[in-house]
Motif scaffolding. Structure first.
Motif, PDB file in Angstrom:
ATOM      1  N   LEU A  45       0.823  -1.209   0.000  1.00  0.00           N
ATOM      2  CA  LEU A  45       0.000   0.000   0.000  1.00  0.00           C
ATOM      3  C   LEU A  45       0.861   1.264   0.000  1.00  0.00           C
ATOM      4  O   LEU A  45       0.522   2.248  -0.654  1.00  0.00           O
ATOM      5  CB  LEU A  45      -0.924  -0.008   1.228  1.00  0.00           C
ATOM      6  N   SER A  46       1.953   1.230   0.723  1.00  0.00           N
ATOM      7  CA  SER A  46       2.855   2.384   0.738  1.00  0.00           C
ATOM      8  C   SER A  46       3.417   2.657  -0.648  1.00  0.00           C
ATOM      9  O   SER A  46       3.496   3.807  -1.089  1.00  0.00           O
ATOM     10  CB  SER A  46       3.993   2.144   1.736  1.00  0.00           C
ATOM     11  N   ARG A  47       3.770   1.572  -1.355  1.00  0.00           N
ATOM     12  CA  ARG A  47       4.289   1.751  -2.727  1.00  0.00           C
ATOM     13  C   ARG A  47       3.204   2.291  -3.643  1.00  0.00           C
ATOM     14  O   ARG A  47       3.461   3.137  -4.508  1.00  0.00           O
ATOM     15  CB  ARG A  47       4.829   0.422  -3.250  1.00  0.00           C
ATOM     16  N   ASP A  48       1.956   1.799  -3.478  1.00  0.00           N
ATOM     17  CA  ASP A  48       0.848   2.293  -4.302  1.00  0.00           C
ATOM     18  C   ASP A  48       0.602   3.778  -4.055  1.00  0.00           C
ATOM     19  O   ASP A  48       0.333   4.545  -4.990  1.00  0.00           O
ATOM     20  CB  ASP A  48      -0.424   1.486  -4.004  1.00  0.00           C
ATOM     21  N   ILE A  49       0.662   4.190  -2.786  1.00  0.00           N
ATOM     22  CA  ILE A  49       0.452   5.602  -2.452  1.00  0.00           C
ATOM     23  C   ILE A  49       1.530   6.459  -3.082  1.00  0.00           C
ATOM     24  O   ILE A  49       1.247   7.535  -3.634  1.00  0.00           O
ATOM     25  CB  ILE A  49       0.422   5.786  -0.925  1.00  0.00           C
ATOM     26  N   ASP A  50       2.775   6.002  -3.048  1.00  0.00           N
ATOM     27  CA  ASP A  50       3.859   6.758  -3.674  1.00  0.00           C
ATOM     28  C   ASP A  50       3.624   6.891  -5.175  1.00  0.00           C
ATOM     29  O   ASP A  50       3.840   7.964  -5.764  1.00  0.00           O
ATOM     30  CB  ASP A  50       5.197   6.071  -3.405  1.00  0.00           C
ATOM     31  N   GLN A  88       1.560  10.199  -9.937  1.00  0.00           N
ATOM     32  CA  GLN A  88       0.592  10.411 -11.014  1.00  0.00           C
ATOM     33  C   GLN A  88      -0.169  11.716 -10.821  1.00  0.00           C
ATOM     34  O   GLN A  88      -0.452  12.426 -11.789  1.00  0.00           O
ATOM     35  CB  GLN A  88      -0.379   9.233 -11.065  1.00  0.00           C
ATOM     36  N   VAL A  89      -0.519  12.034  -9.573  1.00  0.00           N
ATOM     37  CA  VAL A  89      -1.226  13.290  -9.297  1.00  0.00           C
ATOM     38  C   VAL A  89      -0.346  14.487  -9.662  1.00  0.00           C
ATOM     39  O   VAL A  89      -0.818  15.458 -10.279  1.00  0.00           O
ATOM     40  CB  VAL A  89      -1.646  13.356  -7.817  1.00  0.00           C
ATOM     41  N   GLU A  90       0.921  14.422  -9.301  1.00  0.00           N
ATOM     42  CA  GLU A  90       1.822  15.521  -9.645  1.00  0.00           C
ATOM     43  C   GLU A  90       1.945  15.676 -11.160  1.00  0.00           C
ATOM     44  O   GLU A  90       1.949  16.791 -11.692  1.00  0.00           O
ATOM     45  CB  GLU A  90       3.198  15.273  -9.027  1.00  0.00           C
ATOM     46  N   ALA A  91       2.030  14.538 -11.867  1.00  0.00           N
ATOM     47  CA  ALA A  91       2.129  14.605 -13.324  1.00  0.00           C
ATOM     48  C   ALA A  91       0.856  15.176 -13.938  1.00  0.00           C
ATOM     49  O   ALA A  91       0.900  15.988 -14.871  1.00  0.00           O
ATOM     50  CB  ALA A  91       2.401  13.210 -13.889  1.00  0.00           C
ATOM     51  N   SER A  92      -0.309  14.778 -13.396  1.00  0.00           N
ATOM     52  CA  SER A  92      -1.577  15.297 -13.911  1.00  0.00           C
ATOM     53  C   SER A  92      -1.697  16.790 -13.673  1.00  0.00           C
ATOM     54  O   SER A  92      -2.171  17.538 -14.538  1.00  0.00           O
ATOM     55  CB  SER A  92      -2.752  14.563 -13.246  1.00  0.00           C
ATOM     56  N   ASN A  93      -1.285  17.252 -12.499  1.00  0.00           N
ATOM     57  CA  ASN A  93      -1.329  18.686 -12.202  1.00  0.00           C
ATOM     58  C   ASN A  93      -0.446  19.462 -13.173  1.00  0.00           C
ATOM     59  O   ASN A  93      -0.820  20.540 -13.655  1.00  0.00           O
ATOM     60  CB  ASN A  93      -0.885  18.948 -10.761  1.00  0.00           C
ATOM     61  N   TYR A  94       0.728  18.908 -13.467  1.00  0.00           N
ATOM     62  CA  TYR A  94       1.628  19.587 -14.400  1.00  0.00           C
ATOM     63  C   TYR A  94       1.016  19.643 -15.791  1.00  0.00           C
ATOM     64  O   TYR A  94       1.069  20.680 -16.472  1.00  0.00           O
ATOM     65  CB  TYR A  94       2.964  18.853 -14.448  1.00  0.00           C
ATOM     66  N   GLU A  95       0.416  18.523 -16.240  1.00  0.00           N
ATOM     67  CA  GLU A  95      -0.210  18.507 -17.563  1.00  0.00           C
ATOM     68  C   GLU A  95      -1.382  19.482 -17.628  1.00  0.00           C
ATOM     69  O   GLU A  95      -1.592  20.161 -18.648  1.00  0.00           O
ATOM     70  CB  GLU A  95      -0.692  17.094 -17.885  1.00  0.00           C
TER      71      GLU A  95
END
Length: 241
Positions: free
Chosen positions: A68-73, A78-85
């Motif tokens: 779960l920790s790896r999934d959260i990371d 992905q959220v950071e990449a989406s915000n940048y896009e």
């Protein structure tokens, strides 16, 4: 008392005390013996530890937490990449709007470019109402456009209306339809301008004026605070052009 008798008495007393102590320890019940109680408690604790260590579910739980920790990371990335896009796309849209506005301003201050012909239906014309009586379609178009450039918007609107009645099949008809709408737009008659811009899109779908008309429809709706219609028109400009 002789020395031998004294020694005998001392040994007798010593062994009597030892026997008494041993007898006392043997008479204490096991459940009350503090040593046995402590040993039993230690034994129980050891058994609990052994059960926990031998239990596979604990190992699985730890592995699941790590996964779960790896999934959260990964999701955070992905959220950071989406915000940048999203930010990049928004900036590209703003640049496109600025580019379109600059192009439109250049068109508004230069002679219009002829586009594909189409037929404009409706309207009546009385003799002598054209800006250039007995002139060609291009001469009357240029005269109407000059009125617009001079800021004589009412006369320009009337001239373009007369042009569309007199020359419905002219190759300049789509431009005349657009500048007719523009004459209302620049005089802030946004409600009147909207259906005329829409006619450019409906009646001349292949015209080079369609993206400009669509953009101005977005502006008109914005000025009229018709937010959904404004957003729809401007999004269509971005998507289609």
């Amino acid at each position: 008392m002789t020395k031998s008798q004294h020694s005998y008495v001392r040994h007798t007393v010593t062994w009597t005390l030892i026997a008494a102590l041993l007898t006392g320890c043997m008479t204490v019940p096991p459940e009350e013996d503090p040593v046995l109680i402590k040993l039993n408690e230690i034994e129980r604790r050891l058994q609990r530890v052994e059960r926990v260590v031998q239990n596979d579910s604990l190992v699985q739980l730890v592995a699941r937490v790590d996964a779960l920790s790896r999934d959260i990371d990964a999701l955070s990335g992905q959220v950071e990449a989406s915000n940048y896009e999203t930010e990049t796309m928004a900036e590209r849209q703003r640049e496109l709007y600025r580019d379109l506005d600059q192009r439109l301003q250049a068109i508004e201050t230069a002679p219009a470019v002829a586009g594909p012909s189409n037929v404009m239906q409706g309207g009546t014309l009385s003799p002598g109402e054209l800006p250039v009586p007995n002139g060609t379609d291009r001469e009357n178009y240029s005269a109407a456009f000059e009125l617009l450039k001079e800021g004589r918007y009412d006369q320009s609107a009337k001239a373009f209306q007369q042009f569309l009645v007199a020359y419905p099949q002219s190759e300049l008809a789509d431009n005349a339809q657009y500048w007719l709408a523009e004459s209302y737009y620049v005089s802030q008659q946004f409600t009147e301008a909207l259906p005329i811009f829409q006619a450019v899109i409906d009646d001349y779908p292949q015209s080079r004026k369609v993206p400009d008309a669509l953009l101005k429809m977005g502006y008109c709706n914005f000025e009229l605070q018709q937010w959904d219609a404004a957003e729809s028109a401007l999004n269509r400009v971005v998507q289609d052009y």
